[in-house]
Design an enzyme around this catalytic site. Structure first.
Site, PDB file in Angstrom:
ATOM      1  N   PRO A 145       0.838  -1.214   0.000  1.00 59.91           N
ATOM      2  CA  PRO A 145       0.000   0.000   0.000  1.00 59.91           C
ATOM      3  C   PRO A 145       0.871   1.262   0.000  1.00 59.91           C
ATOM      4  CG  PRO A 145      -0.683  -1.548   1.715  1.00 59.91           C
ATOM      5  CD  PRO A 145       0.630  -2.031   1.183  1.00 59.91           C
ATOM      6  N   GLU A 146       0.600   2.134  -0.942  1.00 61.86           N
ATOM      7  CA  GLU A 146       1.308   3.414  -1.023  1.00 61.86           C
ATOM      8  C   GLU A 146       0.312   4.522  -0.670  1.00 61.86           C
ATOM      9  OE1 GLU A 146       3.557   3.694  -4.713  1.00 61.86           O
ATOM     10  OE2 GLU A 146       3.616   1.526  -4.879  1.00 61.86           O
ATOM     11  N   HIS A 165      -7.165 -13.605   7.664  1.00 56.10           N
ATOM     12  CA  HIS A 165      -5.853 -13.080   8.033  1.00 56.10           C
ATOM     13  C   HIS A 165      -5.954 -11.935   9.042  1.00 56.10           C
ATOM     14  CE1 HIS A 165      -3.733 -15.662   5.343  1.00 56.10           C
ATOM     15  NE2 HIS A 165      -4.418 -15.245   4.297  1.00 56.10           N
ATOM     16  N   ARG A 179       1.040 -11.228   5.387  1.00 56.04           N
ATOM     17  CA  ARG A 179       2.494 -11.383   5.509  1.00 56.04           C
ATOM     18  C   ARG A 179       3.081 -10.744   6.768  1.00 56.04           C
ATOM     19  NH1 ARG A 179       5.356 -10.519  -0.126  1.00 56.04           N
ATOM     20  NH2 ARG A 179       7.076 -11.260   1.142  1.00 56.04           N
TER      21      ARG A 179
END
Ligand code: ZN
Length: 267
Positions: A2-3, A82, A100
């Site tokens: 994500p930016e 998740h 992750r």
């Protein structure tokens, strides 16, 4: 990863659920990644903001929640397999998901970013009036590093990551390996405008959801800016610039897969 556009989209969607609300519970199993979250329990959210790729929640009692989404972090309104952290509000539970687990949370005294070095040295916000052509020129003139690496470093300008660096360099016709201090004033101006234009359009499109689908809006809906990518993730495909007969190449620059057209972005 994500930016700025993905974090800003997330912030805008979550804000109505958070503003003025008291955080009832903030629960997780990982105190090394999610620090001092007990400080936020019982506190009211006064404002939300964003700095680069960091999401910030201003709380009462002079506290602040800082969230970095890492590679795959995000929020959902519904339980998700998740889920790493749940944030319970009076009328809504938010699920922080992160397959992750590179994302981080900190609860700090407002503005105390000593644990978060990048936040302290981060450059101006590209969509604010703090980001000026003069400041950008100044930052590029004093380094021989490759322009792509300079963009990723967050110090010349905040919030640009791999996707939007490639898109901005393509739009301004600058090769990603050009040493920053060799850019002509006209090129710096093009890049300055391109960074703002690309980020603005990506925010309006809700960010980019790539084929790994790791980023989603909290509703589960994807972003839509990936359909407007000109360079990123287009290796081997024809360059979309009018009149250019090149095709997009991929090569590692600064440790990141970098997409560019060698014909219209010359070294
Ligand atoms: Zn081209």
């Amino acid at each position: 990863m994500p930016e700025l556009p993905e974090v800003e989209t997330t912030r805008r969607i979550l804000e109505p659920y958070l503003l003025g609300q008291r955080i009832q519970k903030l629960r997780h199993q990982d105190p090394t990644r999610y620090r001092r979250t007990e400080w936020a329990e019982g506190r009211r959210v006064l404002a939300t903001s964003r700095r680069g790729k960091y999401l910030l929640l201003q709380l009462d009692h002079n506290l602040e929640v800082v969230v970095h989404l890492g590679m795959t972090g995000g929020f959902r309104f519904e339980p998700h397999r998740h889920t790493r952290l749940t944030l319970t509000l009076p009328n809504q539970t938010l699920y922080y998901t992160d397959p992750r687990r590179f994302g981080r949370w900190w609860v700090v005294e407002a503005g105390d970013y000593r644990e978060i070095g990048l936040l302290e040295r981060m450059g101006p916000e590209p969509l604010s009036s703090d980001f000026t052509l003069a400041s950008f020129e100044q930052a590029l003139r004093c380094t021989k590093r490759k322009i792509k690496e300079v963009l990723l470093a967050q110090e010349a300008v905040a919030g640009v990551g791999n996707i939007y660096a490639d898109e901005s360099l393509w739009l301004s016709q600058i090769h990603p390996e050009r040493p920053a201090n060799t850019l002509l004033p006209s090129e710096i101006k093009r890049l300055y405008r391109a960074v703002r234009e690309v980020l603005q359009q990506a925010v309006e499109a809700g960010g980019s959801t790539l084929s790994d689908a790791s980023y989603r809006q909290p509703s589960g809906e994807p972003g839509y800016f990936q359909f407007h990518h000109q360079a990123y993730d287009r290796a081997g495909q024809p360059c979309k610039r009018k009149g250019c007969k090149g095709s997009i190449e991929k090569k590692v620059v600064g440790g990141r897969g970098t997409h560019f057209c060698p014909r219209c972005q010359r070294l």
